[in-house]
Write a protein that holds these residues in place. Sequence first.
Motif, PDB file in Angstrom:
ATOM      1  N   HIS A  24       0.247 -13.377  -1.956  1.00  0.00           N
ATOM      2  CA  HIS A  24       0.216 -13.586  -0.572  1.00  0.00           C
ATOM      3  C   HIS A  24      -0.934 -13.577   0.011  1.00  0.00           C
ATOM      4  N   TYR A  25      -1.194 -14.238   1.191  1.00  0.00           N
ATOM      5  CA  TYR A  25      -2.327 -14.336   1.743  1.00  0.00           C
ATOM      6  C   TYR A  25      -2.271 -13.128   2.986  1.00  0.00           C
ATOM      7  N   PRO A  26      -3.469 -12.596   3.349  1.00  0.00           N
ATOM      8  CA  PRO A  26      -3.204 -11.598   4.485  1.00  0.00           C
ATOM      9  C   PRO A  26      -2.467 -11.975   5.844  1.00  0.00           C
ATOM     10  N   ALA A  27      -2.387 -13.036   6.318  1.00  0.00           N
ATOM     11  CA  ALA A  27      -1.585 -13.643   7.353  1.00  0.00           C
ATOM     12  C   ALA A  27      -0.236 -13.444   7.277  1.00  0.00           C
ATOM     13  N   GLN A  28       0.234 -13.326   5.749  1.00  0.00           N
ATOM     14  CA  GLN A  28       1.654 -13.385   5.583  1.00  0.00           C
ATOM     15  C   GLN A  28       2.087 -11.921   5.339  1.00  0.00           C
ATOM     16  N   GLN A  40      -3.267  -2.863   5.840  1.00  0.00           N
ATOM     17  CA  GLN A  40      -4.139  -1.722   5.984  1.00  0.00           C
ATOM     18  C   GLN A  40      -3.799  -1.100   4.417  1.00  0.00           C
ATOM     19  N   ARG A  41      -2.741  -1.045   3.860  1.00  0.00           N
ATOM     20  CA  ARG A  41      -2.649  -0.566   2.706  1.00  0.00           C
ATOM     21  C   ARG A  41      -3.251  -1.272   1.500  1.00  0.00           C
ATOM     22  N   ALA A  42      -3.380  -2.799   1.766  1.00  0.00           N
ATOM     23  CA  ALA A  42      -4.224  -3.393   0.845  1.00  0.00           C
ATOM     24  C   ALA A  42      -5.862  -3.088   1.028  1.00  0.00           C
ATOM     25  N   ALA A  43      -6.184  -2.935   2.100  1.00  0.00           N
ATOM     26  CA  ALA A  43      -7.494  -2.498   2.475  1.00  0.00           C
ATOM     27  C   ALA A  43      -7.912  -1.273   1.886  1.00  0.00           C
ATOM     28  N   LEU A  44      -6.885  -0.225   2.131  1.00  0.00           N
ATOM     29  CA  LEU A  44      -7.218   1.289   1.008  1.00  0.00           C
ATOM     30  C   LEU A  44      -7.144   1.049  -0.243  1.00  0.00           C
ATOM     31  N   LEU A  45      -6.252   0.232  -0.728  1.00  0.00           N
ATOM     32  CA  LEU A  45      -6.508  -0.127  -2.166  1.00  0.00           C
ATOM     33  C   LEU A  45      -7.699  -0.550  -2.493  1.00  0.00           C
ATOM     34  N   ARG A  46      -8.007  -1.700  -2.058  1.00  0.00           N
ATOM     35  CA  ARG A  46      -9.614  -2.261  -2.344  1.00  0.00           C
ATOM     36  C   ARG A  46     -10.536  -1.212  -1.963  1.00  0.00           C
ATOM     37  N   ALA A  67     -10.607  -5.958   7.482  1.00  0.00           N
ATOM     38  CA  ALA A  67     -11.452  -6.999   7.041  1.00  0.00           C
ATOM     39  C   ALA A  67     -11.345  -7.678   5.735  1.00  0.00           C
ATOM     40  N   LEU A  68      -9.860  -7.990   5.621  1.00  0.00           N
ATOM     41  CA  LEU A  68      -9.409  -8.758   4.542  1.00  0.00           C
ATOM     42  C   LEU A  68      -9.805 -10.064   4.934  1.00  0.00           C
ATOM     43  N   MET A  69     -10.302 -10.853   3.698  1.00  0.00           N
ATOM     44  CA  MET A  69     -10.614 -12.423   3.716  1.00  0.00           C
ATOM     45  C   MET A  69      -9.288 -13.258   3.835  1.00  0.00           C
ATOM     46  N   THR A 124      -9.427  -6.808  -5.333  1.00  0.00           N
ATOM     47  CA  THR A 124     -10.699  -6.551  -6.199  1.00  0.00           C
ATOM     48  C   THR A 124     -11.860  -7.089  -6.109  1.00  0.00           C
ATOM     49  N   LEU A 125     -12.162  -7.200  -4.703  1.00  0.00           N
ATOM     50  CA  LEU A 125     -13.596  -7.822  -4.052  1.00  0.00           C
ATOM     51  C   LEU A 125     -14.569  -6.814  -4.453  1.00  0.00           C
ATOM     52  N   GLY A 126     -14.233  -5.448  -4.056  1.00  0.00           N
ATOM     53  CA  GLY A 126     -15.365  -4.499  -4.156  1.00  0.00           C
ATOM     54  C   GLY A 126     -15.825  -4.305  -5.385  1.00  0.00           C
ATOM     55  N   LEU A 127     -14.739  -4.237  -6.543  1.00  0.00           N
ATOM     56  CA  LEU A 127     -15.291  -4.258  -7.787  1.00  0.00           C
ATOM     57  C   LEU A 127     -15.963  -5.483  -8.327  1.00  0.00           C
ATOM     58  N   GLU A 128     -15.698  -6.592  -7.809  1.00  0.00           N
ATOM     59  CA  GLU A 128     -16.498  -7.890  -8.208  1.00  0.00           C
ATOM     60  C   GLU A 128     -17.884  -7.867  -7.553  1.00  0.00           C
ATOM     61  N   VAL A 129     -18.021  -7.207  -6.386  1.00  0.00           N
ATOM     62  CA  VAL A 129     -19.311  -7.055  -5.649  1.00  0.00           C
ATOM     63  C   VAL A 129     -20.066  -6.207  -6.600  1.00  0.00           C
ATOM     64  N   GLN A 130     -19.490  -5.358  -7.356  1.00  0.00           N
ATOM     65  CA  GLN A 130     -20.262  -4.263  -8.149  1.00  0.00           C
ATOM     66  C   GLN A 130     -20.413  -4.779  -9.450  1.00  0.00           C
TER      67      GLN A 130
END
Length: 253
Positions: free
Chosen positions: A128-132, A139-145, A84-86, A96-102
């Motif tokens: 980098h962008y997700p497609a790269q 998945q690691r980026a998503a777990l970090l988020r 679900a990366l944008m 950082t998206l989850g933190l910004e939403v908060q």
Amino acid sequence: MRGVRLQLSQVRRSFGKLDVLADISLSVRAGEFVSILGPSGAGKSTIFKLLTGGLQADGGDIRFDGKPLADQTRPFAFMPQRDALMPWRRIVDNTTLGLEVQGMAREAARKRVAPLFAEFGLDGFEQHYPAQLSGGMRQRAALLRTVVQNRAMLLLDEPFGALDALTRSGMQRWLEGMWEHHSWTALLITHDVREAVFLSDRIYVLTERPARVLREIIVPLPRPRRDLASPQASAIEADILETLLNPQLDQRT
């Protein structure tokens, strides 16, 4: 014994005339890794929706740290099946998206997440962008988020299901190491019996819909877990598969 963080007691949920969950009771202790296994359509994802506030239970009791979950700010960080990366946001901005939403300011959120990129194998890929990125890196980026939000408990909904077998195996080993290092409390939904055995302290096996807990299985394998070909691991896996394939023969609950 570690204290119970999450407790579900006789939780029920229906959709019209369709009974999905029937008297689900399970628990997760602090610092524990617990998995839920069951047939497709058994209501595993419905349990997560009840926990995250997407649905309300029809009956039963859900508590976190001994208090009704409905009376608390949701203490969970949720990672869905897909990353679900944008695609239009760089990796640093996705994490950082989850933190910004908060409500956290963008620069403050970047400061919090910056030290974790190396630990998550993403150092140098912040812009980098997700497609790269490869599937495993995404998945690691998503777990970090997810974990940077510093919530009390992780909910992982088949996070590696879309990965190829080799990448999935590597991610499972990486997740186990991260879980041990950070002492996370985690609840995983998975269809993969071997994944559940590899990662879990305990496994709840559900019946077909309407779902009940058919068995609770303790996984006494030493950590870190490197040899899932051991006789003990293979026996646990075979036992779970037999339960899933022939639930009517298993009277243990």
